[in-house]
Design an enzyme around this catalytic site. Structure first.
Site, mmCIF file in Angstrom:
data_model
loop_
_atom_site.group_PDB
_atom_site.id
_atom_site.type_symbol
_atom_site.label_atom_id
_atom_site.label_comp_id
_atom_site.label_asym_id
_atom_site.label_seq_id
_atom_site.Cartn_x
_atom_site.Cartn_y
_atom_site.Cartn_z
ATOM 1 N N SER A 35 -56.368 16.610 -33.064
ATOM 2 C CA SER A 35 -56.291 17.313 -34.354
ATOM 3 C C SER A 35 -57.687 17.656 -34.848
ATOM 4 O O SER A 35 -58.571 16.791 -34.891
ATOM 5 C CB SER A 35 -55.612 16.425 -35.409
ATOM 6 O OG SER A 35 -54.283 16.211 -35.049
ATOM 7 N N HIS A 66 -52.460 22.172 -33.058
ATOM 8 C CA HIS A 66 -52.565 21.937 -31.606
ATOM 9 C C HIS A 66 -52.108 23.215 -30.911
ATOM 10 O O HIS A 66 -50.922 23.472 -30.742
ATOM 11 C CB HIS A 66 -51.710 20.733 -31.177
ATOM 12 C CG HIS A 66 -52.285 19.435 -31.617
ATOM 13 N ND1 HIS A 66 -52.947 18.591 -30.764
ATOM 14 C CD2 HIS A 66 -52.329 18.858 -32.824
ATOM 15 C CE1 HIS A 66 -53.369 17.532 -31.438
ATOM 16 N NE2 HIS A 66 -52.995 17.675 -32.694
ATOM 17 N N HIS A 88 -47.886 14.060 -28.161
ATOM 18 C CA HIS A 88 -47.936 12.695 -28.718
ATOM 19 C C HIS A 88 -46.627 11.974 -28.456
ATOM 20 O O HIS A 88 -45.571 12.615 -28.357
ATOM 21 C CB HIS A 88 -48.139 12.747 -30.243
ATOM 22 C CG HIS A 88 -49.371 13.487 -30.672
ATOM 23 N ND1 HIS A 88 -49.402 14.851 -30.786
ATOM 24 C CD2 HIS A 88 -50.599 13.043 -31.013
ATOM 25 C CE1 HIS A 88 -50.612 15.231 -31.180
ATOM 26 N NE2 HIS A 88 -51.360 14.154 -31.320
ATOM 27 N N TYR A 90 -44.878 10.325 -30.553
ATOM 28 C CA TYR A 90 -43.916 10.501 -31.655
ATOM 29 C C TYR A 90 -43.127 11.806 -31.561
ATOM 30 O O TYR A 90 -42.146 11.993 -32.265
ATOM 31 C CB TYR A 90 -44.611 10.403 -33.033
ATOM 32 C CG TYR A 90 -45.699 11.416 -33.266
ATOM 33 C CD1 TYR A 90 -45.413 12.755 -33.498
ATOM 34 C CD2 TYR A 90 -47.035 11.025 -33.272
ATOM 35 C CE1 TYR A 90 -46.409 13.679 -33.710
ATOM 36 C CE2 TYR A 90 -48.048 11.945 -33.477
ATOM 37 C CZ TYR A 90 -47.729 13.271 -33.695
ATOM 38 O OH TYR A 90 -48.728 14.181 -33.899
ATOM 39 N N GLU A 91 -43.546 12.725 -30.680
ATOM 40 C CA GLU A 91 -42.777 13.971 -30.517
ATOM 41 C C GLU A 91 -41.448 13.698 -29.812
ATOM 42 O O GLU A 91 -40.544 14.527 -29.837
ATOM 43 C CB GLU A 91 -43.606 15.019 -29.759
ATOM 44 C CG GLU A 91 -44.791 15.515 -30.597
ATOM 45 C CD GLU A 91 -45.774 16.363 -29.807
ATOM 46 O OE1 GLU A 91 -45.376 17.436 -29.345
ATOM 47 O OE2 GLU A 91 -46.936 15.939 -29.657
ATOM 48 N N ALA A 118 -58.450 12.875 -34.333
ATOM 49 C CA ALA A 118 -58.752 12.615 -35.740
ATOM 50 C C ALA A 118 -58.241 11.207 -36.015
ATOM 51 O O ALA A 118 -57.193 10.820 -35.492
ATOM 52 C CB ALA A 118 -58.027 13.612 -36.627
ATOM 53 N N MET A 216 -52.983 7.995 -33.544
ATOM 54 C CA MET A 216 -51.676 8.033 -32.849
ATOM 55 C C MET A 216 -51.804 8.642 -31.448
ATOM 56 O O MET A 216 -50.844 9.227 -30.944
ATOM 57 C CB MET A 216 -50.679 8.856 -33.673
ATOM 58 C CG MET A 216 -50.503 8.364 -35.098
ATOM 59 S SD MET A 216 -49.432 9.461 -36.054
ATOM 60 C CE MET A 216 -49.696 8.834 -37.719
ATOM 61 N N SER A 217 -52.969 8.533 -30.833
ATOM 62 C CA SER A 217 -53.154 9.206 -29.526
ATOM 63 C C SER A 217 -54.220 8.488 -28.701
ATOM 64 O O SER A 217 -54.539 7.329 -28.957
ATOM 65 C CB SER A 217 -53.573 10.662 -29.762
ATOM 66 O OG SER A 217 -54.877 10.708 -30.308
ATOM 67 N N ASN A 240 -60.026 10.785 -42.632
ATOM 68 C CA ASN A 240 -59.571 10.196 -43.904
ATOM 69 C C ASN A 240 -59.878 8.711 -43.854
ATOM 70 O O ASN A 240 -60.110 8.156 -42.788
ATOM 71 C CB ASN A 240 -58.052 10.405 -44.070
ATOM 72 C CG ASN A 240 -57.265 9.821 -42.908
ATOM 73 O OD1 ASN A 240 -57.211 10.419 -41.819
ATOM 74 N ND2 ASN A 240 -56.696 8.656 -43.098
ATOM 75 N N HIS A 252 -51.008 15.183 -43.294
ATOM 76 C CA HIS A 252 -51.580 15.792 -42.081
ATOM 77 C C HIS A 252 -52.499 16.962 -42.428
ATOM 78 O O HIS A 252 -53.545 17.152 -41.813
ATOM 79 C CB HIS A 252 -50.462 16.241 -41.132
ATOM 80 C CG HIS A 252 -50.980 16.845 -39.852
ATOM 81 N ND1 HIS A 252 -51.705 16.127 -38.922
ATOM 82 C CD2 HIS A 252 -50.907 18.108 -39.355
ATOM 83 C CE1 HIS A 252 -52.041 16.920 -37.910
ATOM 84 N NE2 HIS A 252 -51.573 18.124 -38.149
HETATM 85 N N1 HPA Z 1 -53.576 6.957 -39.368
HETATM 86 C C1 HPA Z 1 -53.053 7.324 -38.172
HETATM 87 N N2 HPA Z 1 -53.394 8.429 -37.537
HETATM 88 C C2 HPA Z 1 -54.314 9.214 -38.119
HETATM 89 C C3 HPA Z 1 -54.886 8.905 -39.357
HETATM 90 C C4 HPA Z 1 -54.498 7.710 -40.012
HETATM 91 O O1 HPA Z 1 -54.959 7.373 -41.110
HETATM 92 N N3 HPA Z 1 -55.764 9.900 -39.658
HETATM 93 C C5 HPA Z 1 -55.699 10.783 -38.626
HETATM 94 N N4 HPA Z 1 -54.828 10.373 -37.687
#
Ligand code: HPA
Length: 279
Positions: A35, A66, A88, A90-91, A118, A216-217, A240, A252
């Protein structure tokens, strides 16, 4: 003769298709854009691209930001294959679509793997827009991408994971970041399956376990790439502060926006790194 598995057949077809389009040149390095990292591949001089859905075995991406294009370009003295967008867990399609780009890169003869993502910052000194070079990870995804029959002769059944992220590549990434005046650190990444962001209690617990950033990756690709003998490195953009570290709710779109603001330094760092690698 033993029948080829569906994956092996797709790997044969995909590599033949890429050779037909791009010639016999072997890429030295493969980069996977997470991301916010995709725009990095948009205006590379000396590069070509193909949409994922034209390449056998590669499926279109499903997440905003993506793009689903495979780029191939000359950077410095070497050739780099760039997957602009990843799949990912989760998809909901399992490990297959996550494994395929790594298996394809390996089949094409790639030696170095650069994974990007990210991530939410857990370490309290991390600011949005900082970068983190992964020194190690915690796999909390609830599974391992190597589960299943051993399909590749380069892969041991029980791969060692003492140094998943290659020490030499980590040093080069840090150096490249510093050359570009980026705020860049080393740290430990914890991976969860998502798609829900974490709770503040989970983030406090992961901090106690030693995690510096959460996402998550990346961990599945790093695990597989390392098991196949690639030199692996990974770079997070802290998009973040993780849940409970800041009082803001997580979205997101904010993740994408923060990565967008940090993009010039991210791009400069990666290009310096790839140029160094090729020398
Ligand atoms: N948590 C999980 N995945 C993420 C986050 C987060 O805070 N920021 C970007 N991807």
């Amino acid at each position: 003769m033993q029948e080829l598995s569906q994956t092996d057949q797709s790997l044969e077809e995909a590599s033949a298709y890429l050779r037909d389009n791009w010639g016999e040149v072997i890429p030295d390095t493969c980069m996977i854009c997470g991301s916010g990292w995709g725009p990095l591949a948009d205006d590379l001089p000396d590069s070509q691209s193909l949409p994922y859905d034209q390449i056998p075995g590669l499926s279109a991406t499903t997440i905003a930001g993506h793009n689903g294009q495979l780029h191939f370009g000359k950077i410095g003295n070497g050739h780099t294959l760039i997957f602009q967008g990843r799949r990912h867990l989760y998809e909901g399609d399992g490990w297959g679509p996550i494994r395929f780009p790594i298996l394809l890169a390996h089949k094409l003869g790639v030696k170095n793997l650069l994974l990007t993502n990210a991530a939410g910052g857990i370490r309290s000194s991390f600011e949005v827009g900082d970068m983190m070079v992964l020194s190690d990870h915690l796999n909390f995804m609830g599974g391992n991408p190597l589960v299943g029959p051993l399909s590749n002769e380069d892969m041991p059944r029980f791969p060692d994971q003492t140094e998943v992220y290659d020490y030499g590549l980590r040093s080069q990434l840090l150096q490249a970041g510093k050359e570009n005046d980026a705020r860049i650190h080393e740290g430990i990444y914890v991976a969860l399956s998502g798609p829900a962001f974490e709770t503040p209690a989970e983030i406090r617990a992961f901090g106690i376990l030693g995690a510096d950033a959460v996402g998550m990756s990346t961990v599945p690709e790093a695990t597989l790439g390392h098991a196949l003998g690639l030199r692996v490195c990974a770079l997070s953009c802290i998009s973040n502060k993780a849940a409970g570290i800041s009082t803001e709710k997580l979205k997101h779109e904010d993740v994408e926006q923060a990565a967008g603001i940090a993009l010039p330094k991210m791009k400069a760092t990666v290009l310096s790194f790839l140029n160094r690698l090729a020398h």
